[in-house]
Design a protein around this motif. Sequence first.
Motif, PDB file in Angstrom:
ATOM      1  N   CYS A 125       0.895  -1.215  -0.078  1.00 26.94           N
ATOM      2  CA  CYS A 125      -0.015   0.161  -0.008  1.00 26.94           C
ATOM      3  C   CYS A 125       0.861   1.070  -0.045  1.00 26.94           C
ATOM      4  CB  CYS A 125      -0.846  -0.067   1.234  1.00 26.94           C
ATOM      5  SG  CYS A 125      -2.298  -1.195   0.985  1.00 26.94           S
ATOM      6  N   ALA A 128       2.363   1.595  -3.542  1.00 18.50           N
ATOM      7  CA  ALA A 128       1.399   1.998  -4.264  1.00 18.50           C
ATOM      8  C   ALA A 128       1.002   3.679  -4.268  1.00 18.50           C
ATOM      9  CB  ALA A 128       0.101   1.202  -4.028  1.00 18.50           C
ATOM     10  N   ASN A 129       1.065   3.975  -2.963  1.00 17.04           N
ATOM     11  CA  ASN A 129       0.807   5.472  -2.887  1.00 17.04           C
ATOM     12  C   ASN A 129       1.920   6.315  -3.267  1.00 17.04           C
ATOM     13  OD1 ASN A 129      -1.696   5.637  -1.848  1.00 17.04           O
ATOM     14  ND2 ASN A 129      -0.983   5.187   0.396  1.00 17.04           N
ATOM     15  N   LYS A 132       1.418   6.451  -6.967  1.00 11.80           N
ATOM     16  CA  LYS A 132       0.505   7.595  -7.391  1.00 11.80           C
ATOM     17  C   LYS A 132       0.869   8.963  -7.139  1.00 11.80           C
ATOM     18  CE  LYS A 132      -3.909   5.171  -5.877  1.00 11.80           C
ATOM     19  NZ  LYS A 132      -5.015   5.292  -4.803  1.00 11.80           N
ATOM     20  N   GLY A 137      -0.811   6.114 -12.678  1.00 11.02           N
ATOM     21  CA  GLY A 137      -2.406   5.863 -12.532  1.00 11.02           C
ATOM     22  C   GLY A 137      -2.632   4.563 -13.104  1.00 11.02           C
ATOM     23  N   LYS A 138      -4.020   4.400 -13.341  1.00 10.59           N
ATOM     24  CA  LYS A 138      -4.537   3.306 -13.656  1.00 10.59           C
ATOM     25  C   LYS A 138      -4.364   3.142 -15.559  1.00 10.59           C
ATOM     26  CE  LYS A 138      -8.865   0.654 -14.143  1.00 10.59           C
ATOM     27  NZ  LYS A 138     -10.483   0.654 -13.714  1.00 10.59           N
ATOM     28  N   ASP A 140      -1.241   3.078 -16.742  1.00 11.43           N
ATOM     29  CA  ASP A 140      -0.150   3.375 -17.106  1.00 11.43           C
ATOM     30  C   ASP A 140       1.110   2.361 -16.814  1.00 11.43           C
ATOM     31  OD1 ASP A 140      -0.530   6.080 -17.664  1.00 11.43           O
ATOM     32  OD2 ASP A 140      -0.368   6.795 -15.405  1.00 11.43           O
ATOM     33  N   CYS A 159       1.854  -2.136  -8.357  1.00 13.46           N
ATOM     34  CA  CYS A 159       1.438  -1.823  -9.573  1.00 13.46           C
ATOM     35  C   CYS A 159      -0.189  -2.141  -9.779  1.00 13.46           C
ATOM     36  CB  CYS A 159       2.477  -2.167 -10.742  1.00 13.46           C
ATOM     37  SG  CYS A 159       3.856  -1.262 -10.723  1.00 13.46           S
ATOM     38  N   ILE A 162      -2.771  -0.572  -7.982  1.00 11.88           N
ATOM     39  CA  ILE A 162      -3.531   1.010  -8.490  1.00 11.88           C
ATOM     40  C   ILE A 162      -3.797   0.418  -9.941  1.00 11.88           C
ATOM     41  CG2 ILE A 162      -2.239   2.137  -7.086  1.00 11.88           C
ATOM     42  CD1 ILE A 162      -0.217   2.957  -9.170  1.00 11.88           C
ATOM     43  N   ALA A 164      -1.987  -0.294 -12.714  1.00 13.88           N
ATOM     44  CA  ALA A 164      -0.841   0.134 -13.548  1.00 13.88           C
ATOM     45  C   ALA A 164      -0.135  -1.120 -13.984  1.00 13.88           C
ATOM     46  CB  ALA A 164       0.119   1.093 -12.812  1.00 13.88           C
ATOM     47  N   CYS A 255      -4.298   2.306   1.288  1.00 13.48           N
ATOM     48  CA  CYS A 255      -4.362   2.288  -0.256  1.00 13.48           C
ATOM     49  C   CYS A 255      -5.414   1.316  -0.759  1.00 13.48           C
ATOM     50  CB  CYS A 255      -3.072   2.189  -1.059  1.00 13.48           C
ATOM     51  SG  CYS A 255      -3.306   2.370  -2.743  1.00 13.48           S
ATOM     52  N   GLU A 258      -7.721  -0.939  -6.472  1.00 16.89           N
ATOM     53  CA  GLU A 258      -8.377  -0.327  -7.697  1.00 16.89           C
ATOM     54  C   GLU A 258      -9.209  -1.403  -8.264  1.00 16.89           C
ATOM     55  OE1 GLU A 258      -9.702   2.543 -10.196  1.00 16.89           O
ATOM     56  OE2 GLU A 258      -8.242   2.793  -8.572  1.00 16.89           O
TER      57      GLU A 258
END
Length: 656
Positions: A125, A128-129, A132, A137-138, A140, A159, A162, A164, A255, A258
Motif C-alpha cells: 500500500c 502504491a501510494n 500515485k 495511474g490506472k 500506465d 502496480c 493501482i 498500472a 491504499c 483499484e
Amino acid sequence: MAEKNIESVLHEDRLFPPAPEFSQAAHVKGAEHYEALYDEAKADPAAFWAKLAGTELDWFKEWDQVLDWQPPNAKWFVGGQMNITYNCLDRHLKTWRKNKAAIIWEGEPGDSCTLTYAQLHREVCQVANMLKGLGVGKGDRVAIYMPMVPEAAIAMLACARIGAPHSVVFGGFSAEALRDRLNDAQCKAVITADGGFRKDKVVPLKPQVDAAIADNAAPSVESVLVVERTKQGVTMESGRDHWWHELKKEASADCPPEPMDSEDMLFVLYTSGSTGKPKGVVHTTAGYNLYTHMTLKWAFDIQDTDVYWCTADVGWITGHSYIVYGPLSNGATTVMYEGAPRPSNPGCFWDVVEKYGVTIFYTAPTAIRAFIKMGDEHPNSRDLSSLRILGTVGEPINPEAWIWYHRVIGAEKCPIVDTWWQTETGGFMLTPLPGAIATKPGSATKPFPGIIADIVDAEGNPVGDNEGGYLVIKHPWPSMIRNVYGDSDRFRKTYWEGIPPKGDQHFYFAGDGARRDQDGYFWVMGRVDDVVNVSGHRLGTMEIESALVSHPAVAEAAVVSKPDEVKGEEIVAFVILEGSEPAGDELSATLKKHVGKEIGAIARPGEIRFTDALPKTRSGKIMRRLLRNLASGQDISGDTSTLEDRTVLDRLRASS
C-alpha cells in the motif's frame, strides 16, 4: 508446415505411483478424482471454471459472461471486477494468515528477512501510494528492473494495486534490451535498485537505467524509483530520480485496491523470439489470477504448513505466476533467494532448504544437471528431510536427471511435478497432480483439468499413440495470452496460424513437438525448430540428449545439426562431462556407440564437441540456435539479449 512428424525414439517404462498416504491427504486424491475433474472440465469448460472462480477468488462484482470466444480472442469472466492484490493480500488479513509468513527472503551475502501478510500488505500500500505521488495511474505501464529482493515482488503488487500494468525486465538485461522494452510498452516509470548481488559480484542496475533513458532515448519515462541495495554510488537526476526509502517515509499505508475489470491488463512480459524484436505477452487480471491459483493449489498440493520455494527470478513468467501471484493468492509462504549456485558456495540452494525447512522445491532441469556435475556431496551434507514435493520447469527433463533428482534430492519419497507451460500460457498446461498421477521420468504426464491438449500433424489431424507430432491446445483457458502488446497480427500469426483451423476448431500452437503414449502420457520433445533431420528422419533433440546424459560420463548435453551433403543434416552434440572425466577421441567414440545402442544408428552423432559450459538464457534454457550457428561455422545471428554468459560463445569458438 508440410514436414513429416517428429519421430519418437525414446523408451521409458519406469513408473512411480503416488504413496497411498500422500494421495489420501492431497487436494486431488487419486487417479479417479483427477479423471472426474478432467471429464467435468472437458464436458463444460465454462461451468468448470465458473464454479472455481466463485469458490476460490473474491470478487468486487460478479461476471455477466464466463467466456466470450471469438477466435483467436478470448475474454473470461466478462463484466466481473476484482483486484488481484485483494486476493493475494487483503482477504488473508481477515484470517489467522494475517501473521503468517508471506515472503521469506534470503540475500546472497547472507542477509535475510521475513514479511508476514500484514507487513506485506502495508508495504504494498505504501509503494502504491508512492507511485500515485509520481503521477502513475490506472493503465500506465511501469517497468521493474530489479534484483531478487522483496521490493521486486512489492513493486509488482503495488502496480497491480493501482491498476498500472507492470513490465518486469530481468536485472541481467543490457541497457539496450531495457530501452527496447521501455519504448515498446511506453512505460511511464521505472522501478530499479542501485544494484544487486549475483555470484559474489555486484551487478549495477541504476547505471543501466540511466544509459537506457539517456538523451531522451525512452521519452515516455518520467520517473525512476530506486531501491538502495548495494550502496555503491549512483547518479540521481533531480526531479526524475527518487529514492524508495525517502519517499516511503511520507507514504500512507492506506491504499484501497483499484477495481479492475476481469480483462484489464495486469502485466506485459517480454519473451524473445529467435528473430525480430521481443514479443510483449499480455496477461489480464481475473483469468490469470484464477489459473495461477488453481494450478499451484492442485499441482503442488499447497497446504498451510508448506514452505514453498521456486528458484526462478521474478523477471520470468515462472516468477510472476509461481513466486508472487499463485502462492500469495493461496495464502502460502513463498521463498525468494537473491543468489545462485557458484564456485564459492555450490551448495547454497541446499543451505536455503535446510535453513527454512523448505517443503516444496521447484527448479529447472538445467539446474538439476548442474547439481549432478557439482557432485552428490553437497546435497548429502545438508538436511533435506523437510522436502515433500519436487518440481521441474523450463524444458523437458532427461530421464536420468529425473532419477538423480528423485534419488538424491527427494530421497525416493518426493513426487516430482514435471511441468510443461510457457510465458504465453500463464500457468501449467501439462503436469502431474502429485497425489493422483503416477509419474514417468521425462514425461509431463497429463493435462491439467480444463486443458484440452492433443498431438496433431501439420494439417491438424490427431496422430496415433507414440507418434510424434505438434502439441496443441484446442479450447481456451483462463490464463491464456490475450495479445502481443501493440501487435495483434503477430499474435495471430505466431500462435494461431501454425496449424490451420479445421472448421470451427482452432489450434493454439506455440512451437513444441511431442508424443502421447499408450497410457495417455505426454512427452514433450522440444521446440519444433530444435529438430534434426537425418536422411529424412526428423528426430527430437531432447531424446538424443537424454541418451547422452544417461551415460555415466556425461553431466549435460545439447544436440543440434549442421548441413551434410549426403544425409541432409548431421548431428552435432555439445557435451559437458562429469567431474574430472577426461575428454578425447576414445570417449567420443564410446558416446556415439552409446547413443546408437539407446536409440538406433540413425541418431548416432556425427561429431561430439566437449565443452565446460553451454550458452544459456538467464532462465536456464540452452540457446541451441547459437550452437547451430557454431556447428555450421556461421556467424552468430538473431537476438542474444537473453544470453547469460557471453564468454561461453568465445570459448566454444576457440575450441572448434
